[in-house]
Design a protein around this motif. Structure first.
Motif, PDB file in Angstrom:
ATOM      1  N   THR A 211       0.814  -1.210   0.000  1.00  0.00           N
ATOM      2  CA  THR A 211       0.000   0.000   0.000  1.00  0.00           C
ATOM      3  C   THR A 211       0.848   1.261   0.000  1.00  0.00           C
ATOM      4  OG1 THR A 211      -0.149  -0.158   2.406  1.00  0.00           O
ATOM      5  CG2 THR A 211      -1.965  -1.093   1.139  1.00  0.00           C
ATOM      6  N   ARG A 212       2.187   1.102   0.253  1.00  0.00           N
ATOM      7  CA  ARG A 212       3.058   2.284   0.246  1.00  0.00           C
ATOM      8  C   ARG A 212       3.348   2.770  -1.170  1.00  0.00           C
ATOM      9  NH1 ARG A 212       5.329  -1.042   4.087  1.00  0.00           N
ATOM     10  NH2 ARG A 212       6.884  -1.791   2.577  1.00  0.00           N
ATOM     11  N   ARG A 213       3.175   1.910  -2.168  1.00  0.00           N
ATOM     12  CA  ARG A 213       3.509   2.301  -3.533  1.00  0.00           C
ATOM     13  C   ARG A 213       2.469   3.275  -4.076  1.00  0.00           C
ATOM     14  NH1 ARG A 213       2.656   1.204  -9.049  1.00  0.00           N
ATOM     15  NH2 ARG A 213       4.570   1.184 -10.275  1.00  0.00           N
ATOM     16  N   SER A 214       2.924   4.390  -4.562  1.00  0.00           N
ATOM     17  CA  SER A 214       2.051   5.367  -5.202  1.00  0.00           C
ATOM     18  C   SER A 214       2.759   5.867  -6.455  1.00  0.00           C
ATOM     19  CB  SER A 214       1.736   6.530  -4.258  1.00  0.00           C
ATOM     20  OG  SER A 214       0.929   7.488  -4.908  1.00  0.00           O
ATOM     21  N   SER A 215       2.473   5.242  -7.544  1.00  0.00           N
ATOM     22  CA  SER A 215       3.181   5.543  -8.790  1.00  0.00           C
ATOM     23  C   SER A 215       2.204   5.480  -9.956  1.00  0.00           C
ATOM     24  CB  SER A 215       4.319   4.533  -9.003  1.00  0.00           C
ATOM     25  OG  SER A 215       4.881   4.676 -10.287  1.00  0.00           O
ATOM     26  N   ARG A 216       2.459   6.264 -10.992  1.00  0.00           N
ATOM     27  CA  ARG A 216       1.635   6.236 -12.200  1.00  0.00           C
ATOM     28  C   ARG A 216       2.213   5.276 -13.247  1.00  0.00           C
ATOM     29  NH1 ARG A 216      -1.869  11.030 -12.220  1.00  0.00           N
ATOM     30  NH2 ARG A 216      -2.131  10.860 -14.480  1.00  0.00           N
ATOM     31  N   VAL A 217       3.309   4.593 -12.911  1.00  0.00           N
ATOM     32  CA  VAL A 217       3.955   3.671 -13.843  1.00  0.00           C
ATOM     33  C   VAL A 217       3.280   2.297 -13.740  1.00  0.00           C
ATOM     34  CG1 VAL A 217       6.122   2.515 -14.454  1.00  0.00           C
ATOM     35  CG2 VAL A 217       6.145   4.881 -13.615  1.00  0.00           C
ATOM     36  N   PRO A 218       2.891   1.648 -14.869  1.00  0.00           N
ATOM     37  CA  PRO A 218       2.324   0.293 -14.822  1.00  0.00           C
ATOM     38  C   PRO A 218       3.211  -0.656 -14.057  1.00  0.00           C
ATOM     39  CG  PRO A 218       2.051   1.212 -17.010  1.00  0.00           C
ATOM     40  CD  PRO A 218       2.897   2.194 -16.246  1.00  0.00           C
ATOM     41  N   TYR A 219       2.587  -1.574 -13.313  1.00  0.00           N
ATOM     42  CA  TYR A 219       3.303  -2.386 -12.327  1.00  0.00           C
ATOM     43  C   TYR A 219       3.145  -3.865 -12.667  1.00  0.00           C
ATOM     44  CZ  TYR A 219       4.557  -4.106  -7.641  1.00  0.00           C
ATOM     45  OH  TYR A 219       5.151  -4.738  -6.576  1.00  0.00           O
ATOM     46  N   LEU A 220       4.251  -4.568 -12.806  1.00  0.00           N
ATOM     47  CA  LEU A 220       4.231  -6.011 -13.002  1.00  0.00           C
ATOM     48  C   LEU A 220       3.988  -6.687 -11.653  1.00  0.00           C
ATOM     49  CD1 LEU A 220       4.680  -8.568 -14.719  1.00  0.00           C
ATOM     50  CD2 LEU A 220       7.132  -8.326 -14.257  1.00  0.00           C
ATOM     51  N   VAL A 221       2.872  -7.414 -11.524  1.00  0.00           N
ATOM     52  CA  VAL A 221       2.484  -7.998 -10.242  1.00  0.00           C
ATOM     53  C   VAL A 221       3.460  -9.119  -9.886  1.00  0.00           C
ATOM     54  CG1 VAL A 221       0.641  -9.132  -8.945  1.00  0.00           C
ATOM     55  CG2 VAL A 221       0.081  -7.433 -10.718  1.00  0.00           C
ATOM     56  N   PRO A 222       4.283  -8.947  -8.852  1.00  0.00           N
ATOM     57  CA  PRO A 222       5.312  -9.954  -8.547  1.00  0.00           C
ATOM     58  C   PRO A 222       4.744 -11.224  -7.948  1.00  0.00           C
ATOM     59  CG  PRO A 222       5.341  -8.212  -6.904  1.00  0.00           C
ATOM     60  CD  PRO A 222       4.360  -7.779  -7.952  1.00  0.00           C
ATOM     61  N   GLY A 223       3.599 -11.105  -7.277  1.00  0.00           N
ATOM     62  CA  GLY A 223       3.018 -12.284  -6.621  1.00  0.00           C
ATOM     63  C   GLY A 223       2.481 -13.307  -7.595  1.00  0.00           C
ATOM     64  N   LEU A 224       2.489 -13.000  -8.894  1.00  0.00           N
ATOM     65  CA  LEU A 224       2.001 -13.939  -9.897  1.00  0.00           C
ATOM     66  C   LEU A 224       3.127 -14.519 -10.744  1.00  0.00           C
ATOM     67  CD1 LEU A 224      -1.207 -12.067 -11.106  1.00  0.00           C
ATOM     68  CD2 LEU A 224      -1.075 -13.998  -9.527  1.00  0.00           C
ATOM     69  N   GLN A 225       4.343 -14.350 -10.301  1.00  0.00           N
ATOM     70  CA  GLN A 225       5.472 -14.918 -11.042  1.00  0.00           C
ATOM     71  C   GLN A 225       5.344 -16.438 -11.082  1.00  0.00           C
ATOM     72  OE1 GLN A 225       9.062 -13.491  -9.220  1.00  0.00           O
ATOM     73  NE2 GLN A 225       8.927 -11.478 -10.175  1.00  0.00           N
ATOM     74  N   GLY A 226       5.529 -16.994 -12.268  1.00  0.00           N
ATOM     75  CA  GLY A 226       5.378 -18.432 -12.454  1.00  0.00           C
ATOM     76  C   GLY A 226       3.964 -18.843 -12.790  1.00  0.00           C
TER      77      GLY A 226
END
Length: 700
Positions: free
Chosen positions: A605-620
């Motif tokens: 919840t600390r992330r506040s960015s306008r850059v698209p984010y690759l969801v790390p919890g879905l790796q694999g």
């Protein structure tokens, strides 16, 4: 004439001879109309040229097809389609006194209406519509309108004055010498419908003055009482002496009596589809078999399994299961189901609905009185089909539904004929019926008749559709530019959306205050409110935050996304939530963008960015489907696993958990391998349909 071989003369008209010919190139039978031009008057030459001009403009399965014209031996030769079934007049004459059944009458009638609608859409009047000019195919099932020799092309909506046409079919305004427009063809259409129902003409007399008097009085013998009151009323409306009171063609097609015949007609090839006959479906009470993880990796081998779906030591699996969570339901609740397969689901704030494989619309409604305990809360099922719900009976029993969308206050669905229907609240004009009226029964969006709808999406107060020709239409509330029409105006009827020629629409999506188009080249176009860059319209790289001048807050036309990697990769799936969006790349990677207030981007919840984010919890995990709620996200893996993350209040995540930026599995009550067939999120609700893999059984 070297391309054609004459077979015989099949008719002689005022202007010339009609030959049946063999086209040598493909051995196809065609008609050649031979019109001598040497002895013609100037007006006759113009009429002949006019027929060629008109035929070139028309392209419809229920209109005689035009091939070419050429000069031969001082005659104009017009090559056109051959209809071997004869004329409708001959068909009626052969019936003697044996009346047609109403279904057959309407089968012929709606084809004529569709053809005439195409003619009028080209600003053409037929001006000689009669049973002698309506032809049939060899099976006498497909109608073809022909003979456009005295048609008039209208340069505008101006009225024509020339008195032409067969006397028995001319309208009262023609008899009086008054101006007329398409409504004179509607009168002739009424004469044709009357002739189909009575096997005789509505207006006949021994001489022209007596015929004119009959037409001017508007009196004719009633049709047989074996026919429905709706058919009698339709004839009366078409043969109204006042042209302004005769219905428009789109109004005729939207009438209840025409819907069944219209829905049973393949308008693209003119053939007939047999009506589906089905047994009533029983309601299957859900049985719990223990909770297992959503990700199914074992037990997928099909060796030794009974492919019928049942076995000696097992019971048949349900054809599908539908789960719901959110709005106080803290874990996936299996809803009561019909013994059928649900192929698509859609959810609003309070509505939950699905479409079955057989094209039925089903809904789950919350009982008025509950115990207040959500863990034992049950839905009851409502079936909109056949005679279950009377107010929907007449229309939906004849419709095979392919797809539906549910908004908070209205429904949109379309059939296997590519026809879109809406019902519910008409506020903001979101039903597309050219008014703001509420509609309690599914009603055809008349402005889109003639277009084959491919896909539809609903926002809270607007709709987008894409047609089979990749045209996009939008209507409803327009603020924030969500309609993509270049303004913030609202519209209560469909408006065509202009997109750049290099883009071809494949799928449309509606958000709360914005819209997206996924193109055939797997690119995203967006319009509307871009707060938090939820539409990906900021010009930014994968790592850099956009400078203020590169931040976009709102656009009013569909614009390609500018944020990397959304503007660089091929997009397989995309969805819009209230303040965030998610996209799946063809590689199966999931990117989120927009607000992360509750962790809905899959980050802390600390992330506040306008850059698209690759969801790390879905790796694999190879993601195949993603959908967004008000502040949470649901992703489906290739092996049927269901992940959720974001705001957890009131069961949004399908588990007892507060906000979570980490994707976690949702536990479904399935003890056998399954696939997810459809998932939908709206506000704080999720609706998900699964079906077992073929051949699996439930162990006893």
């Amino acid at each position: 004439m070297e391309k054609y071989q004459k077979i015989r003369v099949v008719g002689r008209g005022a202007f010339g001879i009609v030959h049946l010919c063999l086209r040598k190139a493909d051995q196809k039978l065609v008609i050649l109309k031979q019109i001598p031009v040497e002895q013609m008057t100037k007006d006759e030459r113009l009429a002949a040229q006019n027929e060629c001009q008109v035929l070139k403009l028309l392209n419809h399965p229920n209109i005689i097809e035009y091939y070419e014209n050429f000069l031969e031996d001082k005659a104009l030769m017009i090559a056109m389609e051959y209809a071997p079934g004869g004329t409708l007049a001959e068909y009626i004459q052969k019936r003697c006194n044996s009346l047609l059944d109403e279904d057959t009458i309407l089968h012929f009638f709606v084809q004529i209406v569709l053809a005439l609608h195409h003619v009028h859409s080209k600003l053409i009047l037929h001006r000689d519509l009669k049973t002698q000019n309506i032809l049939l195919d060899k099976h006498q099932m497909i109608v073809k309108i022909g003979d456009f020799g005295i048609s008039k092309i209208l340069s505008s909506k101006s009225k024509a004055y020339t008195v032409v046409g067969t006397p028995c079919y001319i309208s009262p305004e023609l008899c009086e010498g008054k101006p007329y427009n398409q409504k004179s063809d509607i009168w002739a259409l009424g004469c044709v419908l009357y002739e189909l129902a009575s096997l005789k003409r509505a207006f006949e007399a021994a001489n022209l003055p007596a015929l004119v008097l009959k037409i001017m009085s508007g009196t004719f013998a009633p049709i047989s009482d074996r026919y429905s009151p709706e058919l009698r009323q339709l004839i009366l409306s078409l043969l109204n002496l006042d042209p302004s009171k005769r219905p428009q063609l789109n109004e005729i097609m939207a009438q209840r009596i025409c819907i069944r015949a219209l829905m049973n007609l393949y308008t693209d090839i003119g053939s007939v589809k047999m009506r589906r006959v089905e047994k009533p479906l029983a309601i299957v009470t859900p049985v719990s078999h223990g909770r297992v993880g959503g990700r199914v990796t074992s037990g997928r081998s099909r060796g030794g399994l009974n492919n019928s779906g049942s076995g000696k030591s097992g019971i048949p699996l349900p054809l599908s299961s539908v789960y719901s969570w959110g709005s106080g339901i803290l874990s996936p609740l299996r809803l009561p189901m019909l013994n059928t397969e649900v192929v698509q689901v859609s959810a609003g704030r309070t509505q939950k609905a699905g479409v079955t494989k057989s094209g039925r619309l089903i809904m789950w409604e919350k009982p008025q009185v509950t115990s207040g305990k959500y863990d034992i809360f049950k839905f009851h099922i409502v079936v909109y089909h056949n005679r279950t719900i009377s107010q929907y009976d007449y229309i939906l029993q004849y419709i095979t539904i392919l797809y539906l969308r549910v908004s908070d206050i209205f429904f949109a669905l379309f059939s296997d004929r590519g026809i879109i229907m809406t019902f519910g609240s008409g506020s903001n004009g979101c039903l597309g019926h050219s008014n703001f009226n509420d509609v309690t029964q599914p009603k055809i969006v008349e402005a889109l008749l003639g277009y084959e709808i491919l896909q539809v999406s609903c926002g809270a107060s607007h709709i987008l559709v894409v047609t089979n020709d990749r045209e996009v239409f939008a209507w409803g509330r327009g603020d924030n530019g969500r309609l993509g029409l270049g303004t913030q105006d609202s519209h209560n009827c469909p408006q065509q959306v202009l997109i750049a020629s290099e883009h071809e629409a494949q799928k449309v999506l509606c958000g709360i205050d914005c819209s997206m188009i996924l193109t055939s080249k797997n690119q995203i176009l967006s319009c509307g409110n871009n707060r938090f860059n939820k539409l990906g319209l900021d010009k930014i790289s994968l790592v850099e935050e956009p400078s203020p001048q590169n931040q976009v807050e709102e656009v009013h036309v569909f614009t390609p996304v500018q944020s990397a990697p959304l503007n660089q990769e091929q997009i397989a799936c995309v969805d819009i939530g209230t303040a965030h969006s998610a996209a799946v790349m063809e590689t199966g990677e999931c990117y989120t963008f927009g607000s992360n207030q509750h962790g809905q981007l899959g980050a802390s919840t600390r992330r506040s960015s306008r850059v698209p984010y690759l969801v790390p919890g879905l790796q694999g995990v190879k993601v195949t489907i993603v959908t967004c709620g008000d502040a949470f996200t649901v992703a489906i893996g290739a092996e049927g696993e269901v992940y959720t993350w974001g705001k957890g209040a009131r069961g949004r995540l399908g588990r007892k958990e507060e906000d979570s930026g980490i994707p976690k599995l949702v536990q479904l009550e399935e003890s056998h391998p399954y696939v997810v067939t459809s998932v939908a999120c709206c506000h704080g609700n999720t609706l998900l349909a699964v079906k077992p893999l073929v051949g699996e059984t439930i162990p006893r």
